[in-house]
Structure formats: structure tokens, C-alpha cells
Design a protein around this motif. Structure first.
Motif, PDB file in Angstrom:
ATOM      1  N   PRO A  64      -7.024  -1.384   3.218  1.00 50.51           N
ATOM      2  CA  PRO A  64      -7.604  -0.549   4.111  1.00 50.51           C
ATOM      3  C   PRO A  64      -9.216  -1.174   4.339  1.00 50.51           C
ATOM      4  O   PRO A  64      -9.511  -0.627   5.023  1.00 50.51           O
ATOM      5  N   ASN A  65      -9.814  -1.481   2.857  1.00 55.90           N
ATOM      6  CA  ASN A  65     -11.487  -1.823   3.234  1.00 55.90           C
ATOM      7  C   ASN A  65     -11.658  -3.175   4.253  1.00 55.90           C
ATOM      8  O   ASN A  65     -12.274  -3.263   4.986  1.00 55.90           O
ATOM      9  N   VAL A  81       0.382   4.926   0.778  1.00 54.45           N
ATOM     10  CA  VAL A  81      -0.479   6.310   1.197  1.00 54.45           C
ATOM     11  C   VAL A  81       0.551   7.361   1.371  1.00 54.45           C
ATOM     12  O   VAL A  81       1.588   8.136   1.034  1.00 54.45           O
ATOM     13  N   PRO A 128      -9.474  -3.616   7.697  1.00 53.47           N
ATOM     14  CA  PRO A 128      -8.446  -3.312   8.437  1.00 53.47           C
ATOM     15  C   PRO A 128      -7.836  -3.787   9.368  1.00 53.47           C
ATOM     16  O   PRO A 128      -9.279  -5.082   9.955  1.00 53.47           O
ATOM     17  N   TRP A 165      -9.221   9.824   0.827  1.00 49.25           N
ATOM     18  CA  TRP A 165      -9.816   9.443   2.245  1.00 49.25           C
ATOM     19  C   TRP A 165      -9.792  10.664   2.537  1.00 49.25           C
ATOM     20  O   TRP A 165      -9.263  11.914   3.087  1.00 49.25           O
ATOM     21  N   VAL A 217      -7.920   8.554   9.788  1.00 50.14           N
ATOM     22  CA  VAL A 217      -7.348   7.138   9.130  1.00 50.14           C
ATOM     23  C   VAL A 217      -6.876   5.993   9.582  1.00 50.14           C
ATOM     24  O   VAL A 217      -5.252   6.825   9.856  1.00 50.14           O
ATOM     25  N   PHE A 232      -4.074   3.364   8.558  1.00 49.46           N
ATOM     26  CA  PHE A 232      -3.307   1.955   8.176  1.00 49.46           C
ATOM     27  C   PHE A 232      -2.474   0.985   8.789  1.00 49.46           C
ATOM     28  O   PHE A 232      -1.248   1.343   9.213  1.00 49.46           O
ATOM     29  N   SER A 281      -5.109   6.519  -1.445  1.00 52.06           N
ATOM     30  CA  SER A 281      -4.075   4.996  -0.782  1.00 52.06           C
ATOM     31  C   SER A 281      -4.138   4.452  -2.666  1.00 52.06           C
ATOM     32  O   SER A 281      -5.132   4.527  -2.826  1.00 52.06           O
ATOM     33  N   ILE A 311       0.718  -0.964  -0.132  1.00 56.47           N
ATOM     34  CA  ILE A 311      -0.154   0.374  -0.613  1.00 56.47           C
ATOM     35  C   ILE A 311       0.854   1.212  -0.139  1.00 56.47           C
ATOM     36  O   ILE A 311       1.808   1.386   0.975  1.00 56.47           O
TER      37      ILE A 311
END
Length: 278
Positions: free
Chosen positions: A156-157, A120, A159, A144, A149, A151, A133, A118
Motif C-alpha cells: 500500500p505504501n 482489504v 502504489p 485507512w 484509497v 490497492f 488492510s 493484501i
């Protein structure tokens, strides 16, 4: 395994800050690393460096020229043969003047040969920070807008539990210490968050990612002495609404003595310049 929390206070009219970042880098204690500094080839870039990678990439960096922050988080999964460096992505991102959207387009071929990650990306092209991201597992670029938030090493969906718990605490800290007069306490509380050793279990997502050793990774601060692995670097970044930046790194010094660890702290300060000021 790393973790990142971002608090976007731009729309909080009572806060003196526009953005607050708290991040941990987890790595093997014996992997050669250079502490945060200005880079010789890009003096406007500040970040640590992975000295074992041929490109000497980074996990987190900030450019005073481009007003961009990049942070890399690994996604556990199948390792590719002759995988390309993921740390190069952050280094290239902050060094150039491309927007995040344009940059992601330029690296589409490269990321196919990288292990999953990922990125960011935070841009300060105007006074309001833009947080996005990108991950090469699903090839998704997301924006976002939430106040807080987080990570880590899952999509991300999906967590990890420690991310949700950390976001809750991050939000409380940033709301309780939103005035400049409380900056010292704000930094101390953020470092306490990054040193939080409580195990956040059960966590089914983490168990899927790390089925054999998930309990070691269930805390924000990671320490696995038997394999000499754990949290090596804390990074805190404070950006005020007037554009003042405090960038703080606290790094575990090498060679690491597990019985008596020593930490080195560096503190950089900048004043952001925006496009209409250049």
C-alpha cells in the motif's frame, strides 16, 4: 493481478452514500470460476468462487449478517512450495463475527504458508465504515481514513501508477454523482473506470514486480490474449447512509471467446442491519 478502489463518503454531508467500491479481478480465462451468488454453507455471504481451489475460496465477498466486505489482492513474488490458499482467507473473514483485528491474530500461523497477499477488510459494525488492510509480506495491519484509497499488486505504501491515476478518477466520479438520483450514471462511470485501458507508464514499481511483462499490467483493465489472461470480473458496491446496499458483478462468461467476449451482469440489493437493530 487485481485492483480495488474505495471511496469513503461518510463525512461528506452532501453525499447520499457512505461507501462506494469499484474492483477488478484479473485471472486466467480458463480458470474455473463461479459467478457471485449466495453460498450454500453460508447463505448470508455473497461472492464469486474459485472452483479450482480445494477450499473454493474467493477474491471478494460481502456478508449481510456480519456487515463485512473482504477483498484479496495478490503480491507478485517468490512462490512457496505447497502454498496454502489465499482465497480461503477472505471466505473465512466475512463468514465469522470476529473484528478484523481479532481475525488477523487468528491467522498468523496460516498466512506464513501462503504466497504474499493484501487483504482489504471493511467493517460496518456501526454506521461508519472502517477500512483496514493487512499484508503478510510485512505483517502490517493498517487503518485507512482517507476519502479515497486504492490497492493493487504492490504494498500500500508503494502504489502502482495506475492506482494513483484510478484514485483521482474515482474521486471525481463519486463527487460528481453523489446523489441517489444519479445512481445509474454513477454505476456506468464506475464501470467505465474499471474498463479503462490506458497504459500508465513509466512505473518503476510495476517494472520491479513484473520486469518482463509490466506493460501488459499498466492499465486498470488488463487483457493479455496470447496467454488468455485478463480482467474477468468487475464489481461495484454502493452503500447509502441509510444502509441500502447495491452489489453488482459483471463477469466474463466461460468458455471465453477472445474475439467475441460475453459479459453477464447480476445485481443484488440488501438493507444493512446494525448491532443496535438486531
Amino acid at each position: 493481478m487485481c485492483i480495488l478502489f474505495i471511496y469513503n463518503a461518510f463525512d461528506d454531508h452532501e453525499s447520499d452514500y457512505s461507501l462506494i467500491i469499484a474492483s477488478n479481478r484479473d485471472e486466467y480465462y480458463d480458470r474455473a470460476t463461479k459467478n457471485m451468488c449466495s453460498w450454500e454453507e453460508h447463505p448470508h455471504v455473497y461472492g464469486g468462487r474459485d472452483m479450482e481451489a480445494s477450499c473454493q475460496g474467493t477474491w471478494l465477498a460481502y456478508s449481510t449478517l456480519q456487515n463485512k466486505v473482504g477483498v484479496l489482492l495478490n503480491l507478485p513474488g517468490v512462490k512457496k512450495v505447497n502454498a496454502k490458499s489465499r482465497g480461503k482467507i477472505v471466505a473465512d473473514y466475512v463468514a465469522n463475527n470476529l473484528t478484523t483485528n481479532s481475525y488477523i491474530q487468528t491467522i498468523q500461523n496460516y498466512v506464513q504458508d501462503c504466497n504474499e497477499f493484501i487483504l482489504v477488510a471493511i467493517e460496518f459494525r456501526n454506521t461508519k465504515p472502517m477500512i483496514q488492510s493487512y499484508n503478510n509480506a510485512t505483517n502490517e495491519l493498517e487503518k485507512w481514513d482517507e476519502a479515497c484509497v486504492g490497492f493493487s499488486n504492490s504494498l500500500p505504501n508503494k502504489p502502482l501508477k495506475k492506482v494513483d491515476e484510478g484514485k483521482r478518477k474515482m474521486k471525481e466520479i463519486c463527487e460528481d454523482h453523489k446523489q441517489l438520483k444519479n445512481k445509474k450514471m454513477l454505476v456506468e462511470k464506475l464501470i467505465d473506470l474499471l474498463k479503462w485501458e490506458e497504459k500508465h507508464l513509466p512505473d518503476l514499481e510495476l517494472q520491479k514486480k513484473k520486469p518482463n511483462d509490466y506493460h501488459w499490467f499498466s492499465s486498470i483493465y488488463v487483457a493479455i490474449p496470447p496467454v488468455r489472461y485478463g480482467t474477468r470480473t468487475h464489481t461495484v458496491m454502493l452503500v447509502t447512509k441509510t444502509g441500502h446496499v447495491d452489489l453488482i458483478e459483471i463477469t466474463l462468461q466461460s468458455p471465453v471467446d477472445i474475439s467475441k467476449p460475453e459479459w453477464e451482469r447480476c445485481h443484488f440489493q440488501f438493507n444493512m442491519k446494525h448491532d443496535n437493530e438486531m
